[in-house]
Structure formats: structure tokens, C-alpha cells
Design an enzyme around this catalytic site. Structure first.
Site, PDB file in Angstrom:
ATOM      1  N   LYS A 135       0.835  -1.199   0.000  1.00 44.92           N
ATOM      2  CA  LYS A 135       0.000   0.000   0.000  1.00 44.92           C
ATOM      3  C   LYS A 135       0.874   1.254   0.000  1.00 44.92           C
ATOM      4  CE  LYS A 135      -3.963   1.730   2.717  1.00 44.92           C
ATOM      5  NZ  LYS A 135      -4.866   1.349   3.831  1.00 44.92           N
ATOM      6  N   SER A 210      -9.551   1.314   2.481  1.00 44.71           N
ATOM      7  CA  SER A 210      -8.604   2.190   1.817  1.00 44.71           C
ATOM      8  C   SER A 210      -7.498   1.456   1.063  1.00 44.71           C
ATOM      9  CB  SER A 210      -7.986   3.134   2.858  1.00 44.71           C
ATOM     10  OG  SER A 210      -7.227   2.434   3.822  1.00 44.71           O
ATOM     11  N   SER A 234     -10.107  -1.498   6.201  1.00 46.66           N
ATOM     12  CA  SER A 234      -9.389  -1.147   4.974  1.00 46.66           C
ATOM     13  C   SER A 234      -8.641  -2.290   4.304  1.00 46.66           C
ATOM     14  CB  SER A 234      -8.407  -0.002   5.253  1.00 46.66           C
ATOM     15  OG  SER A 234      -9.112   1.173   5.566  1.00 46.66           O
TER      16      SER A 234
END
Length: 560
Positions: A135, A210, A234
Site C-alpha cells: 500500500k 482504503s 481497509s
């Protein structure tokens, strides 16, 4: 005068595009034609960029298989890394999932690892030669960790995040970072710098957030194993949206230090600790990653990590008819009632587990806790009043993303005594849930990931089914069960008024076009007691096998 966000975004997107080799660019018939197609999952196979061997590497071998072959010298890291770099480049052109690209560095490192294995006969760590995507919030020396904020761009990291160092020590090859939503508090991965990540299976639906870029990349098979983070769902929400397995560990199991989160240093100690965890295509790949992390002495890299390897954690006791796996079935959080197809899915899962053998199913009612969990979670997450984020955005004149507009507002910071009261309420809720585990003698609980199927872009509703578990600091994971079928579009809403505004919004999802859900993956969430991460993952492996027949149709269940 500060540079405006539009100029920064244009420069950043140009930099990203220039890092994709021209030979890996899609022909217009795919890049343009794909825009009219809901699913782009088949484009990598059809576009002609990948060789037959590269298709085999990216489609037929999971991460566990790849690591075994890499360590034995049966396959070269440079071949594996190149294959996934090419496929990630294809994915980026179709669903906009990447932020930072470092393909050249990755291929160079893969060659070095191949040479070292050939010279010494020994692999470097438990992840030798395996490409892993991460990420955007993770810091990698020499590359931005902008998290989609214009003011953070073109400020390369000077240190690695703790988990990045551990992965490198274990022999992994990092080759790209993936997209996130603005503020990382939204459920659609859209920001003003990189744009919106799309769901590769159905680009009318959300890819989640996310860690949405990570979910989309793994779904495109542009990564064999990805690392996301989770403070309210997320990891688990993108796993559900993209039909993948995702694991949110307990705080203190996986290093998190050195992340770019946009908040002021130390803020997490007043709120809820985010955790890092894997997103993969199956449970065993997630277990392999967590085992490798535990073997890398993570407590020496992050003071919050407990000094306990995976092998030292309590395992799941071997199940038998005399000592069954005790599974609590949670049907609703009491705040938002699941829509008919989600209720039907939980029924099917409960029946399949009962038929499997060596599993005991117990109904568990937490409906009295749900509204309180949501209220305390929202209170703790808004201690800062979003002031720090608005300060970041105002430097370059950035607007809020569509999902955040109308939801996120600048508010006064909470006073110390209110923060203390919220923490006290959190502790009370954690104690109440501990009693549920103890009084029912449960190994795990199974519950919905959300009260609705994967929705259209920017229409995800409540996070309470996932965020409650962050507040409680319980390890949890997502398992894909089966696809949404035409028959699942049947079923009416209950009589009577909605429970609240959130429930009303959820009902609105069902009164819209239901056919858009057909073909999307339906998943369940699995949760274990605090710090019982190994038991969680080993239980998920049992459920993965027990629920596999549901993919072929209702009414089928395997035996132990």
C-alpha cells in the site's frame, strides 16, 4: 506561492506513466475498448504482452507455490518478478491501481537474489525472490509515500517503514505501491493526485478502500501477495469487493512503524491503532506471510510488536467430533439490518458448517452492542476533528473526494476529558465482548463483512461490521464464499420503518438496480479473540475448505 494541486497531480501522473516500459503498453483496442466493458479480468491473457510462461507464473502458481520453487532454484526470481511487473503494468492501465512504480529496481534485486542462491545454495529468508506489492502508506527509500495528497508529493522517503525492512530481510522483492483514498478514511480508493481505482471484475462497482489499489491489483493477478493496512475495514472491505482473502491482525503482531498516515506523530495512541496485513487469493498465502513476519523478529523493528513468533502463538486445537470447532454465527450488528442476499448467505454458511463435521454452530446475538460500538468508534476516530487533514489539503487547495464530501468536516478537537471518557467506553465494550467469548466457549465468530453486497462506486454504507472489530482490537479476516446469482436479486425488505438513517441508506441500495450485483463475490468475515491471530488463520483454513462447495451451488457441503 504554493503549487496548486492540479499541477502537482499532472506531474505525478506523468512520472508514473513514464515508469512503464513502452513494450508493456496496451494497444488501443484494449486500453480504449476496455472502457466500455464491465470486467477487464481477461485482458492480461488476451493482450499479447505476457508470454505463455508468464501467464503460467501469474495464473497457475500461488505465492506459497512460488516461494517453494524459488527457494529450490526451480524457477528464477527475475522471471517471476518480470512477469508480475508486466502484469501490474497492464492492471494499472485498466483499473488505475498503482501509485509508485519501481520495476527496474525490483528486476535488479531479483537478479542479485538469483546470483546469491546460485552461489551459496541457500535462499535469502522465507520469502526469497517473491514479488510483493504494498500500500502507498508504506515508506520505501527514494520513493514518495504521498498517500494521494498533493502536498506530500515529490518528497521521497529517506527511511523504510519497519515492515518494508523486514520483508527485504526475508528476501522479498518490492516492485510497486498501490492506490488509496484521500485521507485513507474513505471506502472508495479515489484521490486527487492519482485518481480512482476501479473494480476489475465489474467497473461499475467499488474496489473498496482504503487498500483498494491493493485489492484491485491482486484481483488482476498483478501481484501474488499484497500488504494493506486496516483501521476500520481497509483490508477486509477491498478483499470483499475483489473476491479475495484478507487478514487484519491484532495490534502488536505485524510491524506498523514508519508509515505515512497523514496524522500527527503519536496520534494513534489516543485513538485506534491501525494494523498491517496480507491480501491474497487464499488463506495459506496469508499464513505464509504472517509466519515469515513472525520469524523475522519484528519486535526488534517496532516497539509495539510482541516478542512472539508465529510458532510460539497458540495453535488451533485439532478438531474432532468430541472437540469441535465452536463457531458463533452473528447475523446482525443491531444497527443496520443486512439485506436479503446477505441474510441468505449467512444461512447457507451456517448450514454448510453444521454439515461439515467437527464444527458446532452457536447463534450469538450482539445486536445490543452494535449501536454503541459505532458511536464510540466514530467518537475515537474524530478526536482531532479532521483538522490535520484539512490543513494538509488547504496548502494546495485540494477538494475532498466525492465519498468524503458531505461526510468529513472540520470540527473542534475533543477536550482531554472527552477523550478519556471515550477510552473508558471502549474498555467497557471490550470487556463485554470478552464475556461473550467466555460464556459461549467460542473459537471464532462468523458475521457479514457489510450489510449489503459490493455496491456501486461511492455508495458504500456503514463500516460498523468491520470497524467494530478495530475498536475491540480483534483479529479478523474475510473469506470469499460464492458469487451473487440472479436468484439473489429476489427478496423484499422487512416491513416497518428503517432502524435509523444508516439503515435507510442501506435499504436504498436494495431498491436501486439489483442486477448490477450479479457476478460479484459474496464474502463472510471471521473473527477470533484478541491476539489469537494464529487460531484465526488456521480456523479460516478450515472454513475455506468447509465452504468451498457453496461455490458450486446451495445445498452442497463437504465432510471433514
Amino acid at each position: 506561492m504554493p503549487e496548486i494541486w492540479q499541477d502537482i497531480a499532472e506531474r505525478k501522473q506523468r512520472q508514473r506513466a513514464e515508469r512503464i516500459p513502452k513494450a508493456w503498453l496496451l494497444r488501443s483496442e484494449y486500453s480504449n475498448g476496455a472502457s466500455s466493458s464491465k470486467s477487464v479480468l481477461d485482458v492480461p491473457r488476451k493482450c499479447g504482452i505476457l508470454t505463455s510462461r508468464e501467464l503460467h507464473i501469474t495464473e497457475d502458481l500461488d505465492a506459497t507455490n512460488l516461494v517453494a520453487q524459488l527457494a529450490a532454484g526451480k524457477i528464477k526470481s527475475v522471471d517471476v518478478v518480470t512477469a508480475f511487473c508486466k502484469r501490474a503494468a497492464i492492471a494499472q492501465q485498466l483499473v488505475n491501481c498503482l501509485t509508485e512504480i519501481f520495476f527496474e529496481d525490483a528486476i535488479s534485486r531479483a537478479k542479485e537474489l538469483d546470483e546469491q542462491l546460485e552461489k551459496t545454495g541457500k535462499p535469502v529468508g522465507l520469502l526469497h525472490g517473491l514479488p510483493i506489492s504494498i500500500k502507498d502508506s508504506f515508506k520505501v527509500k527514494g520513493y514518495d509515500a504521498s498517500v494521494g495528497v498533493a502536498g506530500f508529493c515529490f518528497k521521497p522517503a529517506t527511511i523504510n517503514s519497519a515492515l518494508v525492512d523486514l520483508l527485504l530481510e526475508q528476501g522479498a522483492v518490492l516492485y510497486c505501491k498501490t492506490n488509496v483514498p484521500l485521507t485513507m478514511m474513505a471506502l472508495d480508493s479515489h484521490n486527487n493526485v492519482f485518481g480512482r481505482t476501479l473494480n476489475p471484475a465489474n467497473r461499475l462497482l467499488t474496489a473498496g478502500g482504503s487498500s483498494g489499489g491493493e485489492g484491485a491489483l491482486v484481483a488482476m493477478r498483478g501481484s501474488p501477495l499484497g500488504i494493506g493496512t486496516d483501521v476500520g475495514g481497509s483490508i477486509r472491505i477491498p478483499a470483499m469487493c475483489n473476491g479475495l482473502v484478507g487478514v487484519k491482525p491484532s495490534h502488536g503482531r505485524v510491524p506498523y512503524a514508519g508509515q505515512e498516515g497523514g496524522a500527527l506523530p503519536g496520534s494513534s495512541k489516543l485513538g485506534i491503532e491501525s494494523t498491517a496485513g496480507p491480501i491474497a487469493r487464499n488463506v495459506r498465502d496469508c499464513e505464509m506471510l504472517l509466519r515469515a513476519v513472525g520469524a523475522g523478529n519484528p519486535w526488534l523493528l517496532d516497539p509495539d510488536v510482541l516478542p512472539q513468533s508465529w510458532a510460539q502463538q497458540s495453535p488451533l486445537t485439532v478438531q474432532s467430533p468430541s472437540q469441535p470447532l465452536r463457531v458463533g454465527i452473528v447475523r446482525t450488528d443491531g444497527h443496520v439490518t443486512p439485506l436479503p442476499p446477505i441474510q441468505r448467505l449467512i444461512d447457507e454458511v451456517a448450514s454448510a458448517l453444521q454439515a461439515y463435521g467437527a464444527v458446532e454452530v452457536i447463534e450469538v446475538d450482539i445486536s445490543s452492542l452494535g449501536p454503541r460500538l459505532l458511536k464510540v468508534f466514530n467518537g475515537v476516530m474524530s478526536i482531532d476533528g479532521a483538522n490535520t487533514w484539512f490543513d494538509h489539503l488547504e496548502l494546495t487547495g485540494e477538494p475532498l473526494s466525492p465519498w468524503l464530501a458531505g461526510r468529513l468536516k472540520r470540527r473542534p478537537q475533543k477536550p482531554l476529558d472527552e477523550v478519556r471518557k471515550l477510552q473508558a467506553q471502549k474498555l467497557d465494550l471490550q470487556s463485554e465482548v470478552q464475556r461473550i467469548w467466555r460464556e459461549n466457549n467460542l473459537n471464532i465468530m462468523v458475521l457479514p463483512v457489510a450489510p449489503h453486497p459490493t455496491p456501486k462506486t461511492d455508495s458504500w454504507n456503514t463500516t460498523n461490521y468491520t470497524s467494530a472489530l478495530n475498536l475491540l482490537d480483534l483479529p479478523s479476516g474475510v473469506l470469499p464464499v460464492r458469487k451473487f446469482r440472479a436468484a439473489d436479486a429476489q427478496g423484499e425488505l422487512p416491513d416497518g420503518p428503517p432502524l435509523n438513517g444508516w439503515d435507510k441508506i442501506n435499504r436504498g441500495i436494495w431498491t436501486d438496480d439489483r442486477d448490477v450485483f450479479i457476478g460479484s463475490m459474496m464474502s463472510v468475515q471471521v473473527v477470533a479473540p484478541k491476539l489469537m491471530d494464529r487460531k484465526l488463520v488456521e480456523s479460516m483454513a478450515v472454513l475455506e475448505k468447509a465452504l468451498a462447495p457453496l461455490k458450486d451451488g446451495p445445498g452442497k457441503a463437504s465432510k471433514l
